[in-house]
Design an enzyme around this catalytic site. Structure first.
Site, PDB file in Angstrom:
ATOM      1  N   GLY A   1      70.801 -26.192  75.191  1.00  0.00           N
ATOM      2  CA  GLY A   1      70.184 -25.037  75.856  1.00  0.00           C
ATOM      3  C   GLY A   1      68.826 -24.686  75.255  1.00  0.00           C
ATOM      4  N   THR A   2      68.752 -24.631  73.934  1.00  0.00           N
ATOM      5  CA  THR A   2      67.502 -24.248  73.259  1.00  0.00           C
ATOM      6  C   THR A   2      66.397 -25.244  73.577  1.00  0.00           C
ATOM      7  OG1 THR A   2      68.837 -23.351  71.449  1.00  0.00           O
ATOM      8  CG2 THR A   2      66.502 -23.752  70.974  1.00  0.00           C
TER       9      THR A   2
ATOM     10  N   LYS B   1      61.407 -16.808  70.055  1.00  0.00           N
ATOM     11  CA  LYS B   1      62.677 -16.812  70.811  1.00  0.00           C
ATOM     12  C   LYS B   1      63.392 -15.490  70.584  1.00  0.00           C
ATOM     13  CE  LYS B   1      66.851 -19.231  69.956  1.00  0.00           C
ATOM     14  NZ  LYS B   1      67.545 -20.436  69.553  1.00  0.00           N
TER      15      LYS B   1
ATOM     16  N   SER C   1      73.088 -28.848  70.118  1.00  0.00           N
ATOM     17  CA  SER C   1      74.499 -28.731  70.496  1.00  0.00           C
ATOM     18  C   SER C   1      74.584 -28.790  72.030  1.00  0.00           C
ATOM     19  CB  SER C   1      75.078 -27.436  69.919  1.00  0.00           C
ATOM     20  OG  SER C   1      76.434 -27.325  70.279  1.00  0.00           O
TER      21      SER C   1
ATOM     22  N   ASP D   1     104.764 -37.044  66.239  1.00  0.00           N
ATOM     23  CA  ASP D   1     104.548 -35.629  66.597  1.00  0.00           C
ATOM     24  C   ASP D   1     103.066 -35.261  66.642  1.00  0.00           C
ATOM     25  OD1 ASP D   1     103.890 -35.726  63.969  1.00  0.00           O
ATOM     26  OD2 ASP D   1     105.376 -34.284  63.268  1.00  0.00           O
TER      27      ASP D   1
END
Ligand code: R5P
Length: 287
Positions: A217-218, A184, A214, A34
């Site tokens: 983008g930064t 920023k 992650s 399952d």
């Protein structure tokens, strides 16, 4: 001491076991028909100190960590340590919008239910540590990551935001070079504005440092800005390489080198934090 690796941290766990001269246990893993997860620690644990090493890169990693910690306890371990190299969910350490959970509190309370102490590496926000009533150590790997760059002729260290400046400053001190941060500003949920400090960047060999990558983008935004201002070489270093959405490849295409640690194991994990983790485990509850 017996080290139990979760599937998310197998080679790091082996290195930590080597550091400590500890035995490493095999783990049987399968899925029931399952879809439910099954794990079984194959080494006899009765009366032994047991350390489970597993990061929280995904929900399934989290469940595996909890199941292994419980298996260690049920198996008669005298002392159970949870080593969580990448402590996922730590970015939600407070409520940003009404109706949200404090996810890092949920994760921490669950782990401490089955572990006698918790060790993690460079957690995103140390506020999470306060959610545990058990000994909880957050290891700094600034020295280890800085050492990798000692012979790389870096001219200055740059943080992509003021929140990470402390780390950038400490690395810069070890490398005996200056450090700066990019201003920023979040304009809305999709737009971020970055402004460089008023320093000479032309022809410079710059090390851009963040705690985690992650979506990338930064970092990509910061790299583009540094290039526009004449940076000669850009190296990117982060502790945790999450690399969502293939961001590793996208960053690699833009920079001269991309280096992360093995808290999350992958192709850019050129720095190992196994010695730092080994020392923290051997240090007992001395925080
Ligand atoms: C932000 O506070 C963090 O230090 C990182 O800069 C951020 O989480 C990186 O995320 P992404 O790679 O998605 O821009």
């Amino acid at each position: 001491m017996i080290i139990v690796p979760s599937s998310s941290s197998e080679s790091l766990a082996r290195k930590v076991a080597d550091e400590l001269g500890a035995r490493i246990s095999g783990v049987e893993r399968k899925r029931f028909p399952d879809g439910e997860m099954y794990v079984r620690i194959l080494e006899g644990l009765q009366g032994n100190d047991v350390t489970v090493i597993g990061n929280i890169r995904s929900d399934s990693d989290f469940l595996e960590l909890l199941l292994l910690l419980n298996a260690a306890r049920e198996g008669g371990s005298s002392n159970v340590t949870a080593v969580v190299p990448y402590y996922g969910y730590s970015r939600q350490h407070r409520i940003y919008n009404p109706g949200e959970p404090v996810s890092s509190k949920v994760v921490t309370r669950a782990i401490e239910e089955f572990a006698d102490r918790i060790i993690c590496v460079e957690i995103h926000d140390p506020e999470t540590i306060g959610f545990s009533a058990k000994p909880f150590r957050n290891i700094s790997v600034i020295q280890t990551t800085s050492e990798y760059f000692l012979d790389k002729n870096i001219d200055l260290v740059m943080s992509p935001d003021d929140g990470g400046f402390d780390k950038a400053q400490k690395m810069a001190d070890i490398l005996h070079i200056p450090s700066h941060f990019i201003d920023k500003k979040r304009i809305d949920s999709k737009t971020v504005e970055m402004t460089l400090p008023n320093v000479e960047l032309s022809g410079k060999n710059i090390l851009l440092v963040d705690d985690m990558i992650s979506t990338g983008g930064t970092i990509i935004k910061a790299v583009k800005l540094l290039k526009e201002h004449g940076a000669a070489r850009i190296s990117v270093c982060a502790v945790h390489g999450i690399f969502a959405k293939e961001s590793g490849k996208r960053i690699e295409a833009e920079v001269d080198s991309l280096v992360v640690t093995d808290t999350i194991e992958g192709e850019y994990s050129l720095v190992s934090v196994s010695k730092d983790i080994g020392k923290a485990i051997a240090g007992g509850n001395d925080l």
